[in-house]
Design an enzyme around this catalytic site. Structure first.
Site, PDB file in Angstrom:
ATOM      1  N   HIS A  13      16.589 -70.759 -64.610  1.00 34.75           N
ATOM      2  CA  HIS A  13      17.468 -71.760 -64.016  1.00 34.75           C
ATOM      3  C   HIS A  13      17.264 -71.801 -62.512  1.00 34.75           C
ATOM      4  O   HIS A  13      16.608 -70.944 -61.920  1.00 34.75           O
ATOM      5  CB  HIS A  13      18.944 -71.504 -64.376  1.00 34.75           C
ATOM      6  CG  HIS A  13      19.628 -70.482 -63.514  1.00 34.75           C
ATOM      7  ND1 HIS A  13      20.977 -70.459 -63.282  1.00 34.75           N
ATOM      8  CD2 HIS A  13      19.131 -69.436 -62.818  1.00 34.75           C
ATOM      9  CE1 HIS A  13      21.289 -69.456 -62.493  1.00 34.75           C
ATOM     10  NE2 HIS A  13      20.201 -68.806 -62.195  1.00 34.75           N
ATOM     11  N   CYS A  21      19.593 -69.346 -54.618  1.00 34.23           N
ATOM     12  CA  CYS A  21      19.285 -69.592 -56.038  1.00 34.23           C
ATOM     13  C   CYS A  21      18.687 -70.972 -56.287  1.00 34.23           C
ATOM     14  O   CYS A  21      18.659 -71.435 -57.426  1.00 34.23           O
ATOM     15  CB  CYS A  21      20.546 -69.418 -56.879  1.00 34.23           C
ATOM     16  SG  CYS A  21      21.360 -67.838 -56.586  1.00 34.23           S
ATOM     17  N   HIS A  27      16.889 -64.923 -65.511  1.00 37.71           N
ATOM     18  CA  HIS A  27      17.806 -63.805 -65.707  1.00 37.71           C
ATOM     19  C   HIS A  27      17.805 -63.407 -67.179  1.00 37.71           C
ATOM     20  O   HIS A  27      17.570 -64.242 -68.056  1.00 37.71           O
ATOM     21  CB  HIS A  27      19.259 -64.197 -65.390  1.00 37.71           C
ATOM     22  CG  HIS A  27      19.506 -64.572 -63.975  1.00 37.71           C
ATOM     23  ND1 HIS A  27      19.663 -63.653 -62.974  1.00 37.71           N
ATOM     24  CD2 HIS A  27      19.651 -65.783 -63.388  1.00 37.71           C
ATOM     25  CE1 HIS A  27      19.898 -64.280 -61.836  1.00 37.71           C
ATOM     26  NE2 HIS A  27      19.885 -65.582 -62.055  1.00 37.71           N
ATOM     27  N   HIS A  63      15.319 -68.369 -73.933  1.00 36.42           N
ATOM     28  CA  HIS A  63      13.997 -68.806 -73.487  1.00 36.42           C
ATOM     29  C   HIS A  63      13.947 -70.304 -73.185  1.00 36.42           C
ATOM     30  O   HIS A  63      12.946 -70.980 -73.463  1.00 36.42           O
ATOM     31  CB  HIS A  63      12.913 -68.416 -74.505  1.00 36.42           C
ATOM     32  CG  HIS A  63      12.584 -66.948 -74.456  1.00 36.42           C
ATOM     33  ND1 HIS A  63      13.406 -65.985 -75.013  1.00 36.42           N
ATOM     34  CD2 HIS A  63      11.562 -66.284 -73.889  1.00 36.42           C
ATOM     35  CE1 HIS A  63      12.876 -64.797 -74.802  1.00 36.42           C
ATOM     36  NE2 HIS A  63      11.772 -64.936 -74.119  1.00 36.42           N
ATOM     37  N   GLU A 100      25.362 -62.117 -65.779  1.00 34.22           N
ATOM     38  CA  GLU A 100      24.131 -62.626 -65.184  1.00 34.22           C
ATOM     39  C   GLU A 100      23.462 -61.447 -64.490  1.00 34.22           C
ATOM     40  O   GLU A 100      23.905 -61.025 -63.411  1.00 34.22           O
ATOM     41  CB  GLU A 100      24.416 -63.751 -64.201  1.00 34.22           C
ATOM     42  CG  GLU A 100      23.159 -64.464 -63.734  1.00 34.22           C
ATOM     43  CD  GLU A 100      23.492 -65.672 -62.856  1.00 34.22           C
ATOM     44  OE1 GLU A 100      23.351 -66.797 -63.327  1.00 34.22           O
ATOM     45  OE2 GLU A 100      23.921 -65.457 -61.716  1.00 34.22           O
TER      46      GLU A 100
HETATM   47 ZN   LIG Z   1      20.067 -67.224 -60.962  1.00 33.54          ZN
END
Ligand SMILES: [Zn+2]
Length: 108
Positions: A13, A21, A27, A63, A100
Site C-alpha cells: 500500500h 508512507c 506490511h 498479496h 500493521e
Molecule cells: Zn504502510
C-alpha cells in the site's frame, strides 16, 4: 465466552500525500479475530471451521495492493474493510484487531 484466532496477510500500500508512507511499500498485517458465543456442547465453534472462514475472507486482501480498492488504505480503513468482509463469513459478534507490522494496531 470468547474465542480467538490469529492469521496474517501480506499487502502492499501507499498513503497518497503522506510524507513517510507515500511511496509503495508492504506490511505483514497480523489479524486477530475474537468471537463471542455460547459454549454449546463443548464448543462455541470448531476452530477449524472458523479458521477456514477467516482464511477465505482474508484471501480478498492477501498479496494485494490495497490502493486497488481503498482510496486511503490507512490501518483504520483497512480494519473497516476487513471487518465488513469478515462479517460475510462469521455469524457471531466479533472484535477485530489489525496490526500493521509490530507495535501498531487498531481494533473495532
Ligand atoms: Zn504502510
Amino acid at each position: 465466552m470468547k474465542l480467538g484466532v490469529i492469521d496474517y496477510i501480506d499487502c502492499a500500500h501507499y498513503l497518497p500525500g503522506h510524507d513517510k508512507c507515500g511511496s509503495l511499500h508492504g506490511h505483514t498485517y497480523k489479524i486477530e479475530v475474537v468471537i463471542e458465543g455460547e459454549n454449546k456442547s463443548g464448543m462455541i465453534i470448531d476452530f477449524a471451521e472458523l479458521k477456514k472462514s477467516i482464511k477465505e475472507a482474508l484471501s480478498f486482501f492477501d498479496h494485494k495492493t490495497l490502493n486497488d480498492f481503498l482510496d486511503y488504505p490507512s490501518v483504520e480503513n483497512i480494519c473497516e474493510a476487513i471487518k465488513r468482509k469478515l462479517g460475510e463469513y462469521i455469524s457471531f459478534p466479533f472484535t477485530l484487531r489489525v496490526w500493521e507490522g509490530q507495535g501498531k494496531w487498531v481494533e473495532m
